[in-house]
Design a protein around this motif. Structure first.
Motif, PDB file in Angstrom:
ATOM      1  N   SER A  26      70.370  53.284  16.218  1.00 50.55           N
ATOM      2  CA  SER A  26      70.400  53.410  17.674  1.00 50.55           C
ATOM      3  C   SER A  26      70.586  54.864  18.103  1.00 50.55           C
ATOM      4  N   VAL A  27      71.536  55.543  17.488  1.00 52.39           N
ATOM      5  CA  VAL A  27      71.859  56.914  17.887  1.00 52.39           C
ATOM      6  C   VAL A  27      70.668  57.835  17.635  1.00 52.39           C
ATOM      7  N   GLU A  28      70.002  57.673  16.504  1.00 49.48           N
ATOM      8  CA  GLU A  28      68.856  58.524  16.191  1.00 49.48           C
ATOM      9  C   GLU A  28      67.696  58.261  17.142  1.00 49.48           C
ATOM     10  N   GLU A  29      67.468  56.996  17.510  1.00 46.65           N
ATOM     11  CA  GLU A  29      66.380  56.666  18.433  1.00 46.65           C
ATOM     12  C   GLU A  29      66.665  57.252  19.818  1.00 46.65           C
ATOM     13  N   VAL A  30      67.907  57.188  20.243  1.00 46.47           N
ATOM     14  CA  VAL A  30      68.291  57.786  21.526  1.00 46.47           C
ATOM     15  C   VAL A  30      68.072  59.294  21.484  1.00 46.47           C
ATOM     16  N   ALA A  31      68.494  59.934  20.409  1.00 50.52           N
ATOM     17  CA  ALA A  31      68.374  61.381  20.298  1.00 50.52           C
ATOM     18  C   ALA A  31      66.914  61.839  20.303  1.00 50.52           C
ATOM     19  N   LYS A  32      66.050  61.140  19.605  1.00 51.43           N
ATOM     20  CA  LYS A  32      64.646  61.559  19.471  1.00 51.43           C
ATOM     21  C   LYS A  32      63.824  61.292  20.722  1.00 51.43           C
ATOM     22  N   ASN A  33      64.235  60.310  21.525  1.00 51.38           N
ATOM     23  CA  ASN A  33      63.455  59.951  22.714  1.00 51.38           C
ATOM     24  C   ASN A  33      64.026  60.508  24.010  1.00 51.38           C
ATOM     25  N   CYS A  34      65.339  60.642  24.093  1.00 48.57           N
ATOM     26  CA  CYS A  34      65.995  61.082  25.329  1.00 48.57           C
ATOM     27  C   CYS A  34      66.398  62.538  25.188  1.00 48.57           C
ATOM     28  N   ARG A  35      65.436  63.432  25.307  1.00 46.47           N
ATOM     29  CA  ARG A  35      65.682  64.859  25.068  1.00 46.47           C
ATOM     30  C   ARG A  35      66.509  65.500  26.180  1.00 46.47           C
ATOM     31  N   GLU A  36      66.626  64.820  27.328  1.00 41.48           N
ATOM     32  CA  GLU A  36      67.415  65.349  28.436  1.00 41.48           C
ATOM     33  C   GLU A  36      68.877  64.909  28.373  1.00 41.48           C
ATOM     34  N   LEU A  37      69.265  64.244  27.312  1.00 38.72           N
ATOM     35  CA  LEU A  37      70.602  63.658  27.197  1.00 38.72           C
ATOM     36  C   LEU A  37      71.692  64.729  27.342  1.00 38.72           C
ATOM     37  N   GLU A  38      72.669  64.433  28.207  1.00 33.59           N
ATOM     38  CA  GLU A  38      73.775  65.353  28.442  1.00 33.59           C
ATOM     39  C   GLU A  38      75.123  64.764  28.010  1.00 33.59           C
ATOM     40  N   GLN A  39      75.260  63.443  28.107  1.00 39.46           N
ATOM     41  CA  GLN A  39      76.524  62.792  27.744  1.00 39.46           C
ATOM     42  C   GLN A  39      76.236  61.576  26.872  1.00 39.46           C
ATOM     43  N   LEU A  40      76.981  61.468  25.784  1.00 42.50           N
ATOM     44  CA  LEU A  40      76.827  60.335  24.872  1.00 42.50           C
ATOM     45  C   LEU A  40      78.206  59.858  24.447  1.00 42.50           C
ATOM     46  N   ASP A  41      78.470  58.572  24.681  1.00 42.98           N
ATOM     47  CA  ASP A  41      79.778  57.987  24.342  1.00 42.98           C
ATOM     48  C   ASP A  41      79.590  56.968  23.234  1.00 42.98           C
ATOM     49  N   LEU A  42      80.132  57.299  22.052  1.00 43.19           N
ATOM     50  CA  LEU A  42      80.059  56.419  20.880  1.00 43.19           C
ATOM     51  C   LEU A  42      81.450  55.964  20.442  1.00 43.19           C
ATOM     52  N   THR A  43      82.408  56.047  21.315  1.00 44.53           N
ATOM     53  CA  THR A  43      83.790  55.702  20.984  1.00 44.53           C
ATOM     54  C   THR A  43      83.865  54.320  20.332  1.00 44.53           C
ATOM     55  N   GLY A  44      84.491  54.261  19.163  1.00 43.52           N
ATOM     56  CA  GLY A  44      84.711  52.976  18.502  1.00 43.52           C
ATOM     57  C   GLY A  44      83.483  52.375  17.845  1.00 43.52           C
ATOM     58  N   CYS A  45      82.394  53.129  17.749  1.00 44.78           N
ATOM     59  CA  CYS A  45      81.208  52.637  17.021  1.00 44.78           C
ATOM     60  C   CYS A  45      81.433  52.907  15.533  1.00 44.78           C
ATOM     61  N   LEU A  46      82.015  51.947  14.861  1.00 44.51           N
ATOM     62  CA  LEU A  46      82.535  52.154  13.510  1.00 44.51           C
ATOM     63  C   LEU A  46      81.453  52.397  12.471  1.00 44.51           C
ATOM     64  N   ARG A  47      80.210  52.012  12.758  1.00 45.28           N
ATOM     65  CA  ARG A  47      79.138  52.128  11.766  1.00 45.28           C
ATOM     66  C   ARG A  47      78.286  53.381  11.951  1.00 45.28           C
ATOM     67  N   VAL A  48      78.624  54.191  12.926  1.00 40.61           N
ATOM     68  CA  VAL A  48      77.906  55.445  13.138  1.00 40.61           C
ATOM     69  C   VAL A  48      78.398  56.481  12.131  1.00 40.61           C
ATOM     70  N   ARG A  49      77.442  57.226  11.549  1.00 41.59           N
ATOM     71  CA  ARG A  49      77.781  58.189  10.491  1.00 41.59           C
ATOM     72  C   ARG A  49      77.284  59.590  10.848  1.00 41.59           C
ATOM     73  N   ASN A  50      77.520  60.511   9.915  1.00 36.39           N
ATOM     74  CA  ASN A  50      77.189  61.915  10.143  1.00 36.39           C
ATOM     75  C   ASN A  50      75.695  62.159  10.351  1.00 36.39           C
ATOM     76  N   ASP A  51      74.850  61.403   9.658  1.00 34.21           N
ATOM     77  CA  ASP A  51      73.411  61.655   9.729  1.00 34.21           C
ATOM     78  C   ASP A  51      72.896  61.579  11.160  1.00 34.21           C
ATOM     79  N   SER A  52      73.328  60.561  11.900  1.00 31.30           N
ATOM     80  CA  SER A  52      72.840  60.408  13.275  1.00 31.30           C
ATOM     81  C   SER A  52      73.407  61.488  14.194  1.00 31.30           C
ATOM     82  N   ILE A  53      74.616  61.942  13.930  1.00 31.29           N
ATOM     83  CA  ILE A  53      75.196  63.017  14.746  1.00 31.29           C
ATOM     84  C   ILE A  53      74.420  64.316  14.525  1.00 31.29           C
ATOM     85  N   ARG A  54      73.977  64.554  13.322  1.00 30.01           N
ATOM     86  CA  ARG A  54      73.135  65.739  13.046  1.00 30.01           C
ATOM     87  C   ARG A  54      71.806  65.622  13.790  1.00 30.01           C
ATOM     88  N   THR A  55      71.275  64.423  13.870  1.00 31.59           N
ATOM     89  CA  THR A  55      70.033  64.218  14.626  1.00 31.59           C
ATOM     90  C   THR A  55      70.245  64.510  16.098  1.00 31.59           C
TER      91      THR A  55
END
Length: 325
Positions: free
Chosen positions: A235-264
Motif C-alpha cells: 500500500s505504502v509503495e503504491e501511494v508513493a509512486k502514484n501520489c507525487r504531490e503527497l505532503e502528509q502520510l500517517d502510518l501510525t500503528g501499521c505494524l507490517r510496514v517496513r523500511n523498504d516502503s519508507i525508502r520508496t
C-alpha cells in the motif's frame, strides 16, 4: 434614649419607602426606554434586505450556535434564519455544542442544496443513513465531508457521497469501521480530485483497496491509514509512486510496514513534510535518515535523542553531547 431613636426610625421608614419607589420608577422608565430602543433597532435590522445583506454579509460571520438561538426571538427571526440555513455553504455542526438533537439536524438541513463543507462529527452517537442520505442527495457541490466517528452509518452513505459529490476534495472517515473495499473503490472511481482522506482505524480495508485509491486519486496530498494492521509495504509503495504531490502520510500503528516502503516514499514524494510512523516497529532509522535530512517532520525521535532521554530518566541528568557532530 432608645425610645427616641425608635420613633425617629419609624418616621424615616415612609421616606425611605417613597425614595425606593421613585428609584424603581426611574429604573422602570430606563428599562422601558432601553426596550423601546432595542425593538426599534431590531425592526431596522429586519428591514435590511435579507438575502443580499443579512445572509451574505452579516450572518456568515456569526457562530452557528448564536444563529440557532436567534431564531427563537420571533417568527420573523425564525423565517430569516431559515433563509440563512437554506443558503449556508458551510455546516460545522460542532459549533452548536457537544450534541445536536436529530429533529434539529433534519430541520436545519432540510432546504439546503448548496452545502460545500459539512461536518457531522458531533452527531456520531445517533446519525444514520436515514438522516444523512437526503442531505447528501440534494447537495452535489460538497467539497469537504467529515464523518469521523459516525459508527451508526453504513457503506451506503459513502457510496452516496461518491455518486453525488464528484467535486469532493477532503473526506474524514476516521474510526468508521463500516468502510469496506467496495465503498472505497466507488469513492476512488467517482472522486478522482480527492486531496485528503482520513482512513484511521478503518480496519476492514486491506492493501487492495488502498492501492486502488492511490491509482485513481493522483492529486492526494494527505492520507492516513493509521491503526490498521492489514496495511503492508504494498500500500505504502503504491501511494508513493502514484501520489507525487503527497505532503502528509500517517502510518501510525501499521505494524507490517517496513523500511523498504519508507525508502520508496523518500524517493518518490519530494513534497512530503510530515510522516507519522510511531509504533511501526519494523521501521528504523536506516530508512528515516534520508527524510530527516530533507527536513521532514517525523514523529519518532532519532536513536541518539531517545537514548539521551532514557538516560536522563534513569540517572536524572544527561551528559553534554554535541548532537551536530
Amino acid at each position: 434614649m432608645v425610645a427616641v431613636t425608635l420613633k425617629s426610625e419609624i418616621r424615616m421608614r415612609p421616606m425611605r419607602t417613597m425614595a425606593s419607589q421613585k428609584g424603581l420608577l426611574r429604573s422602570s422608565a430606563k428599562n422601558g426606554q432601553l426596550l423601546h430602543y432595542v425593538v426599534r433597532k431590531i425592526c431596522q435590522l429586519l428591514d435590511l434586505p435579507w438575502e443580499d445583506v443579512l445572509v451574505t454579509h452579516i450572518f456568515c460571520h456569526l457562530p452557528l450556535r448564536h444563529l440557532v438561538r436567534l431564531q427563537r426571538v420571533s417568527k420573523q427571526f425564525y423565517a430569516l434564519i431559515q433563509v440563512y440555513l437554506a443558503n449556508c455553504r458551510t455546516f460545522d455542526l460542532t459549533q452548536i455544542g457537544p450534541s445536536l438533537p436529530k429533529e434539529a439536524f433534519c430541520n436545519m438541513l432540510r432546504d439546503n442544496k448548496v452545502i460545500q463543507n459539512l461536518s457531522v462529527q458531533n452527531c456520531s452517537d445517533w446519525v444514520t443513513d436515514k438522516e444523512l442520505l437526503p442531505v447528501i442527495g440534494q447537495n452535489q457541490h460538497l467539497q469537504r465531508m467529515d464523518m469521523r466517528g459516525c459508527v451508526r452509518l453504513t457503506r451506503h452513505s459513502l457510496v452516496a457521497v461518491s455518486l453525488s459529490c464528484a467535486r469532493l476534495q477532503h473526506l474524514g472517515l476516521a474510526h468508521c469501521e463500516w468502510v469496506d473495499s467496495l465503498s472505497l473503490r466507488s469513492l476512488a472511481d467517482h472522486c478522482a480530485g480527492l486531496r485528503s482522506v482520513d482512513l484511521t482505524a478503518c480496519r476492514q480495508l486491506k492493501d487492495e483497496a488502498i492501492c486502488y485509491l492511490a491509482r485513481k486519486c493522483l492529486k492526494m496530498r494527505s492520507l492516513s491509514v493509521a491503526v490498521n494492521a492489514n496495511i503492508t509495504d504494498a500500500s505504502v509503495e503504491e501511494v508513493a509512486k502514484n501520489c507525487r504531490e503527497l505532503e502528509q502520510l500517517d502510518l501510525t500503528g501499521c505494524l507490517r510496514v517496513r523500511n523498504d516502503s519508507i525508502r520508496t516514499v523518500a524517493e518518490y514524494c519530494p513534497k512530503l513534510h510530515s510522516l507519522k510512523v510511531n509504533h511501526c516497529h519494523n521501521v528504523t532509522e536506516s530508512s528515516l535518515d534520508a527524510l530527516r535530512k530533507r527536513g521532514v517532520d517525523i514523529d519518532v525521535d532519532p536513536p541518539l535523542h531517545r537514548a539521551l532521554v532514557l538516560l536522563q530518566d534513569v540517572v536524572g541528568f544527561a551528559p553534554f553531547i554535541n548532537l551536530q557532530i
